[in-house]
Motif scaffolding. Structure first.
Motif, PDB file in Angstrom:
ATOM      1  N   UNK A 227       0.825  -1.212   0.000  1.00 44.27           N
ATOM      2  CA  UNK A 227       0.000   0.000   0.000  1.00 44.27           C
ATOM      3  C   UNK A 227       0.857   1.258   0.000  1.00 44.27           C
ATOM      4  N   UNK A 228       1.962   1.217   0.739  1.00 51.30           N
ATOM      5  CA  UNK A 228       2.817   2.405   0.812  1.00 51.30           C
ATOM      6  C   UNK A 228       3.548   2.618  -0.527  1.00 51.30           C
ATOM      7  N   UNK A 229       4.044   1.533  -1.097  1.00 50.71           N
ATOM      8  CA  UNK A 229       4.714   1.659  -2.410  1.00 50.71           C
ATOM      9  C   UNK A 229       3.703   2.094  -3.467  1.00 50.71           C
ATOM     10  N   UNK A 230       2.486   1.575  -3.346  1.00 51.63           N
ATOM     11  CA  UNK A 230       1.442   1.865  -4.338  1.00 51.63           C
ATOM     12  C   UNK A 230       0.725   3.190  -4.130  1.00 51.63           C
ATOM     13  N   UNK A 231       1.218   4.000  -3.198  1.00 51.32           N
ATOM     14  CA  UNK A 231       0.644   5.328  -2.908  1.00 51.32           C
ATOM     15  C   UNK A 231      -0.818   5.236  -2.470  1.00 51.32           C
ATOM     16  N   UNK A 232      -1.183   4.081  -1.920  1.00 51.15           N
ATOM     17  CA  UNK A 232      -2.539   3.928  -1.373  1.00 51.15           C
ATOM     18  C   UNK A 232      -2.563   4.293   0.107  1.00 51.15           C
ATOM     19  N   UNK A 233      -1.402   4.332   0.712  1.00 44.70           N
ATOM     20  CA  UNK A 233      -1.291   4.631   2.145  1.00 44.70           C
ATOM     21  C   UNK A 233      -0.011   5.432   2.357  1.00 44.70           C
ATOM     22  N   UNK A 234       0.057   6.088   3.495  1.00 45.62           N
ATOM     23  CA  UNK A 234       1.243   6.900   3.789  1.00 45.62           C
ATOM     24  C   UNK A 234       2.058   6.255   4.900  1.00 45.62           C
ATOM     25  N   UNK A 235       3.375   6.386   4.803  1.00 46.85           N
ATOM     26  CA  UNK A 235       4.246   5.879   5.873  1.00 46.85           C
ATOM     27  C   UNK A 235       4.154   6.815   7.074  1.00 46.85           C
ATOM     28  N   UNK A 236       4.253   6.214   8.265  1.00 50.18           N
ATOM     29  CA  UNK A 236       4.243   7.053   9.473  1.00 50.18           C
ATOM     30  C   UNK A 236       5.599   7.744   9.632  1.00 50.18           C
ATOM     31  N   UNK A 237       6.625   7.045   9.255  1.00 47.69           N
ATOM     32  CA  UNK A 237       7.983   7.609   9.350  1.00 47.69           C
ATOM     33  C   UNK A 237       8.778   7.180   8.123  1.00 47.69           C
ATOM     34  N   UNK A 238       9.857   7.900   7.841  1.00 42.15           N
ATOM     35  CA  UNK A 238      10.767   7.527   6.767  1.00 42.15           C
ATOM     36  C   UNK A 238      10.423   8.156   5.432  1.00 42.15           C
ATOM     37  N   UNK A 239      11.208   7.795   4.444  1.00 42.62           N
ATOM     38  CA  UNK A 239      11.026   8.358   3.098  1.00 42.62           C
ATOM     39  C   UNK A 239      10.694   7.242   2.114  1.00 42.62           C
ATOM     40  N   UNK A 240       9.793   7.552   1.191  1.00 41.14           N
ATOM     41  CA  UNK A 240       9.466   6.613   0.113  1.00 41.14           C
ATOM     42  C   UNK A 240       9.756   7.349  -1.193  1.00 41.14           C
ATOM     43  N   UNK A 241      10.898   7.047  -1.786  1.00 43.78           N
ATOM     44  CA  UNK A 241      11.306   7.781  -2.988  1.00 43.78           C
ATOM     45  C   UNK A 241      10.910   6.987  -4.231  1.00 43.78           C
TER      46      UNK A 241
ATOM     47  N   UNK B 231       3.422  13.445   0.429  1.00 38.98           N
ATOM     48  CA  UNK B 231       2.437  13.993  -0.512  1.00 38.98           C
ATOM     49  C   UNK B 231       1.015  13.977   0.062  1.00 38.98           C
ATOM     50  N   UNK B 232       0.201  14.893  -0.458  1.00 36.13           N
ATOM     51  CA  UNK B 232      -1.206  14.956  -0.029  1.00 36.13           C
ATOM     52  C   UNK B 232      -1.996  13.831  -0.714  1.00 36.13           C
ATOM     53  N   UNK B 233      -3.229  13.643  -0.268  1.00 30.42           N
ATOM     54  CA  UNK B 233      -4.074  12.585  -0.839  1.00 30.42           C
ATOM     55  C   UNK B 233      -4.283  12.809  -2.334  1.00 30.42           C
ATOM     56  N   UNK B 234      -4.472  14.074  -2.712  1.00 37.08           N
ATOM     57  CA  UNK B 234      -4.691  14.383  -4.129  1.00 37.08           C
ATOM     58  C   UNK B 234      -3.430  14.069  -4.946  1.00 37.08           C
TER      59      UNK B 234
ATOM     60  N   UNK C  98      -2.683  11.296  -8.055  1.00 37.48           N
ATOM     61  CA  UNK C  98      -2.013  11.573  -9.333  1.00 37.48           C
ATOM     62  C   UNK C  98      -0.836  10.627  -9.558  1.00 37.48           C
ATOM     63  N   UNK C  99      -0.126  10.315  -8.494  1.00 38.22           N
ATOM     64  CA  UNK C  99       1.027   9.401  -8.616  1.00 38.22           C
ATOM     65  C   UNK C  99       0.534   8.010  -9.012  1.00 38.22           C
ATOM     66  N   UNK C 100      -0.525   7.540  -8.355  1.00 35.66           N
ATOM     67  CA  UNK C 100      -1.091   6.219  -8.700  1.00 35.66           C
ATOM     68  C   UNK C 100      -1.503   6.191 -10.168  1.00 35.66           C
ATOM     69  N   UNK C 101      -2.134   7.290 -10.578  1.00 32.58           N
ATOM     70  CA  UNK C 101      -2.653   7.365 -11.947  1.00 32.58           C
ATOM     71  C   UNK C 101      -1.522   7.355 -12.983  1.00 32.58           C
ATOM     72  N   UNK C 102      -0.438   8.085 -12.669  1.00 39.78           N
ATOM     73  CA  UNK C 102       0.605   8.300 -13.688  1.00 39.78           C
ATOM     74  C   UNK C 102       1.744   7.288 -13.643  1.00 39.78           C
ATOM     75  N   UNK C 103       2.043   6.751 -12.455  1.00 44.15           N
ATOM     76  CA  UNK C 103       3.286   5.975 -12.342  1.00 44.15           C
ATOM     77  C   UNK C 103       3.106   4.514 -11.947  1.00 44.15           C
ATOM     78  N   UNK C 104       1.921   4.166 -11.475  1.00 42.66           N
ATOM     79  CA  UNK C 104       1.774   2.833 -10.877  1.00 42.66           C
ATOM     80  C   UNK C 104       0.666   2.031 -11.559  1.00 42.66           C
ATOM     81  N   UNK C 105       0.946   0.770 -11.761  1.00 43.05           N
ATOM     82  CA  UNK C 105      -0.083  -0.157 -12.244  1.00 43.05           C
ATOM     83  C   UNK C 105      -0.351  -1.165 -11.146  1.00 43.05           C
ATOM     84  N   UNK C 106      -1.626  -1.324 -10.788  1.00 39.27           N
ATOM     85  CA  UNK C 106      -1.953  -2.196  -9.645  1.00 39.27           C
ATOM     86  C   UNK C 106      -2.682  -3.456 -10.109  1.00 39.27           C
TER      87      UNK C 106
END
Lengths: 392, 232
Positions: free
Chosen positions: B47-61, B70-73, B77-85
Motif C-alpha cells: 500500500x505504501x509503495x502503491x501510494x494507497x497509504x502513507x508511511x508514518x515515518x521515513x522516506x518513500x522515494x 504527498x497529499x491525498x490528491x 495523481x502518482x497512482x494514476x501516472x506511475x503505478x499499475x496495480x
C-alpha cells in the motif's frame, strides 16, 4: 474515444446493467415527479375549473344604473370590456310594480335564456317561460295568490300606480284616470331559491313592454364572469370608468368564497408538493446511500486507478441526474394522466396538456435528485481505497 | 538512482508497528518478490509503495520524489501516472466489459483509446473476450484483464498483490508467464506473494517478518533481462 463518450458509456452502463437497484431509485423519482406534475397541473388548471363551478352560485358582478337606467346598447358596450371566453352569462333586468288581485307585486323582466346562465341555482317547479304571456312566479307569490303551474293569472299595470291607492280627490280626476293595462298570463313554473327572489314574478321583456306600454330600460344587469377576483375587480373598474351611467361592483359573497377556496386549495397543493418533494428526496438519498454502500469496492478501485474525488462525484452525480431526468419525463406524462383523472372525476371536465410542464418537471426532478445525491456522494469520496480493496 | 527506495519506513497503528524501519531499493526493470507470513507487513508495504497509504515515518522515494510527504490528491495523481496495480480479488467493474475495464484506467490517466485497450488485451491473450463481462470470464481471464489494465498506461512500476492467490495452477502459470514477458519488455515488477513458486521466478526475493526485512535472496537461475542484481 473522447473522455465524454467514455463518461456517458460508464454512466449508461451502470444504469442499464444494474437495473434492479436503479429501478427502485427511478420509481421513487417517477412517483415524486408524477405527483408534483399532477399537482402543478391541478394548481394551474383547477382555478379555471373551479371558476366555472362557482358560476353555478350565480352572478359575481352587478351593473347598476347611476341615472335613469340603461339600454341594451349600453349593456353591450360594457360587456365588450370582458373577454367573451370568460363571459358565462349577462342578464339585464327591468323591474316594475304590477298588480295581482289589486295588490302590488314586484315584476322582473329579462331574457329567460340568459337568466338561466347567470342564475343556474334557481330551482323551478315546472318550466321557465318560453313564450309571450307566460310567467314564472316566486314561491312566496304563489302561496299568497294560490298559484300553481298551468293556472292563469292576470297582471295589471297602472301607469300612475302610486295614485291609485289614494282616495280620489275629485270627480274630474276620476274621469282623467287612464284605464289599467292588463295581460292574462299562464303560470309555467314556481321559483324557489330560499331568497328574496321568491317575492317576484318573472316575465319576458316583450310582455313587460306591452304591459307598461313603455320601451325597455334596464335597472340592473347581472353578470357571471369566469375570472379570479382581481381580474373581476379590474373589469368592474373599467366598466365603471368607461360609462357615466353605469356602475359595476362585485358580488362579494361569491367572489370572497371563490378567493377563499382558491387560496386554501393553493396552500394545500403547496403543502403536499413540499411533502412529496421531501419524501422523494429522502427516498432517492436512501437508495443512493445503498448504491454507494454496495459499490464501495468499485469506488475504491476507481480511486486506486487514479480517479480524483471530482471524477467520483461526476460519475455518481451523472447517474443521479440521468435518473432524475428519466424519472421526471415519466412523471410528467403520468402526472398529466393523474391530473386528468382527478379533473374528470371531480370536475367532470378534462384538462388541457401544458407543454411547459414537461421541461419544468424534468428540471425539478433533476434538482431534487441532485440535492438528494449530495450526501451519499460525499460519503463516496471519503472511501479509503487501501481499506476497501483489502475487504475491510 | 533506484526507481523505488524505502528509507527507514515505518507504519504505526496505535502501538502496533506494521512496518518497522524498512529499507528497500528496487531498480528500474527489476522483478522483486516480497514474501512473508500473514501479518508480516507485506500488504502494508504494498500500500505504501502503491501510494494507497502513507508511511508514518521515513522516506518513500519513487523516481527520486518522496511520496511519503504527498497529499491525498497528489498520491492519486502518482497512482494514476506511475503505478499499475494488480489485486488478488481482481477488482474489475462488474457492469463494464473487459475492454471497458481496461479503458477505465486510460480514462483516469489521459484519453480512452479502444484500439490501444484491445492491443493490451491482445498482449494478455484475451482479444476474443474483449466484449465479455467479468462474470463471463474465468478467474485466470479476469486476472489477465487486470494485467492489461495495469500496463495500459505504461506505468513506471507494476505492483501485484497476491496475483495468483485466487487462481488454479494452470492460470497461475499463465499469469507468471505474462509477468515474465512484461519483465522482458523492461517493466519493473513488485509482486507480493506467499506462494514460493511465484516468488522463485522473480529476480530477487525479500522476506518480511514482524514488519522487518528478515532476509533477501537472489534467484541464481533467473534467465530474465536484468541479471546483475545485488543483495542490499
Amino acid at each position: 474515444m473522447k473522455k465524454r463518450q467514455m463518461y456517458m458509456r460508464m454512466v449508461t452502463a451502470s444504469l442499464l446493467r444494474r437495473r434492479s437497484r436503479m429501478v427502485i431509485a427511478l420509481l421513487a423519482i417517477a412517483i415524486g415527479a408524477t405527483i408534483l406534475s399532477g399537482l402543478v397541473t391541478i394548481y394551474v388548471d383547477v382555478p379555471r375549473q373551479l371558476s366555472q363551478q362557482f358560476r353555478s352560485y350565480g352572478a359575481n358582478m352587478i351593473i347598476t344604473s347611476s341615472g335613469e337606467g340603461f339600454t341594451q346598447e349600453d349593456v353591450d358596450k360594457a360587456v365588450s370590456l370582458i373577454p367573451k371566453d370568460q363571459l358565462v352569462g349577462v342578464t339585464p333586468y327591468r323591474y316594475d310594480t304590477v298588480r295581482i288581485n289589486d295588490r302590488p307585486v314586484m315584476a322582473a323582466a329579462m331574457s329567460m335564456e340568459e337568466a338561466q346562465k347567470t342564475s343556474p341555482f334557481w330551482s323551478v317547479e315546472g318550466r321557465w317561460p318560453s313564450a309571450e304571456k307566460e310567467i314564472m312566479v316566486g314561491e312566496s307569490v304563489a302561496e299568497t295568490y294560490n298559484l300553481k303551474e298551468g293556472k292563469r293569472v292576470t297582471c295589471t299595470y297602472a301607469p300612475e300606480a302610486d295614485k291609485t291607492d289614494k282616495k280620489k280627490e275629485s270627480k274630474q280626476e276620476e274621469e282623467d284616470i287612464v284605464p289599467d293595462n292588463f295581460i292574462d298570463f299562464t303560470v309555467t313554473g314556481i321559483l324557489s331559491t330560499g331568497g328574496k327572489e321568491e317575492d317576484y314574478v318573472y316575465m319576458g321583456l316583450k310582455d313587460m313592454e306591452n304591459l307598461t306600454g313603455s320601451p325597455t330600460v334596464f335597472d340592473i344587469c347581472e353578470l357571471s364572469v369566469s375570472a379570479e377576483s382581481k381580474q373581476l375587480s379590474s373589469y368592474a373598474d373599467s366598466i365603471t370608468g368607461k360609462s357615466d351611467m353605469m356602475s359595476a361592483r362585485l358580488v362579494k359573497r361569491v367572489t370572497e368564497s371563490e378567493t377563499k377556496v382558491f387560496s386554501k386549495l393553493q396552500s394545500l397543493v403547496l403543502l403536499v408538493t413540499i411533502i412529496v418533494l421531501a419524501l422523494t428526496m429522502i427516498s432517492v438519498a436512501t437508495t443512493m446511500t445503498a448504491v454507494v454502500a454496495e459499490r464501495r469496492m468499485e469506488i475504491g478501485l476507481r480511486k486506486a486507478l487514479g480517479a480524483s474525488n471530482q471524477s467520483i462525484v461526476a460519475e455518481f452525480m451523472g447517474e443521479g441526474l440521468v435518473l432524475g431526468a428519466v424519472g421526471g419525463a415519466v412523471g410528467a406524462v403520468f402526472g398529466f394522466l393523474f391530473a386528468q383523472a382527478v379533473s374528470v372525476n371531480v370536475f367532470n371536465s378534462s384538462i388541457t396538456f401544458m407543454p411547459w410542464l414537461l421541461p419544468l418537471t424534468i428540471i425539478a426532478s433533476v434538482i431534487v435528485t441532485g440535492i438528494a445525491c449530495l450526501l451519499p456522494i460525499r460519503s463516496a469520496t471519503d472511501i479509503d481505497p487501501a481499506l476497501v480493496l483489502k475487504g475491510e | 538512482m533506484s526507481l523505488l527506495e524505502l528509507k527507514n519506513v515505518s507504519k504505526i497503528y496505535g502501538n502496533l508497528h506494521a512496518l518497522d524501519h524498512i529499507n528497500l531499493k528496487v531498480e528500474k526493470g527489476e522483478w522483486l518478490a516480497i514474501m512473508g507470513p500473514s501479518g508480516s507487513g507485506k500488504s502494508t508495504t504494498m500500500n505504501i509503495i502503491g501510494a494507497l497509504d502513507k508511511a508514518s515515518e521515513g522516506e518513500v522515494l519513487l523516481d527520486g520524489v518522496d511520496i511519503a510527504k504527498k497529499s491525498a490528491r497528489e498520491l492519486t495523481n502518482i497512482r494514476r501516472d506511475k503505478i499499475g496495480l494488480i489485486f488478488q480479488q481482481f477488482h474489475l467493474v462488474s457492469y463494464l466489459t473487459a475492454v471497458e475495464n481496461v479503458m477505465l484506467a486510460q480514462y483516469y490517466h489521459s484519453v480512452p483509446d479502444e484500439k490501444e485497450a484491445m492491443e493490451a488485451l491482445e498482449r494478455v491473450g484475451l482479444a476474443d473476450r474483449a466484449k465479455h463481462y467479468p462474470s463471463q470470464l474465468s478467474g485466470g481471464e479476469q486476472q489477465r484483464v487486470c494485467v492489461a489494465r495495469a500496463l495500459i498506461n505504461y506505468p513506471e512500476i507494476i505492483l501485484a498483490d497476491e496475483p495468483t492467490g485466487n487462481l488454479d495452477e494452470a492460470n497461475e502459470e499463465i499469469v507468471v508467464e505474462l509477468f515474465r514477458k512484461l519483465h522482458e519488455e523492461g517493466t519493473t515488477l513488485v509482486v507480493v506473494t506467499h506462494n514460493p513458486e511465484v516468488a522463485e521466478v522473480a529476480q530477487r526475493t525479500v522476506v518480511l517478518r514482524n514488519g522487518k526485512i528478515d532476509h533477501e535472496s537472489i534467484n541464481e537461475n533467473f534467465t530474465g533481462r536484468i541479471k546483475h542484481i545485488t543483495l542490499q
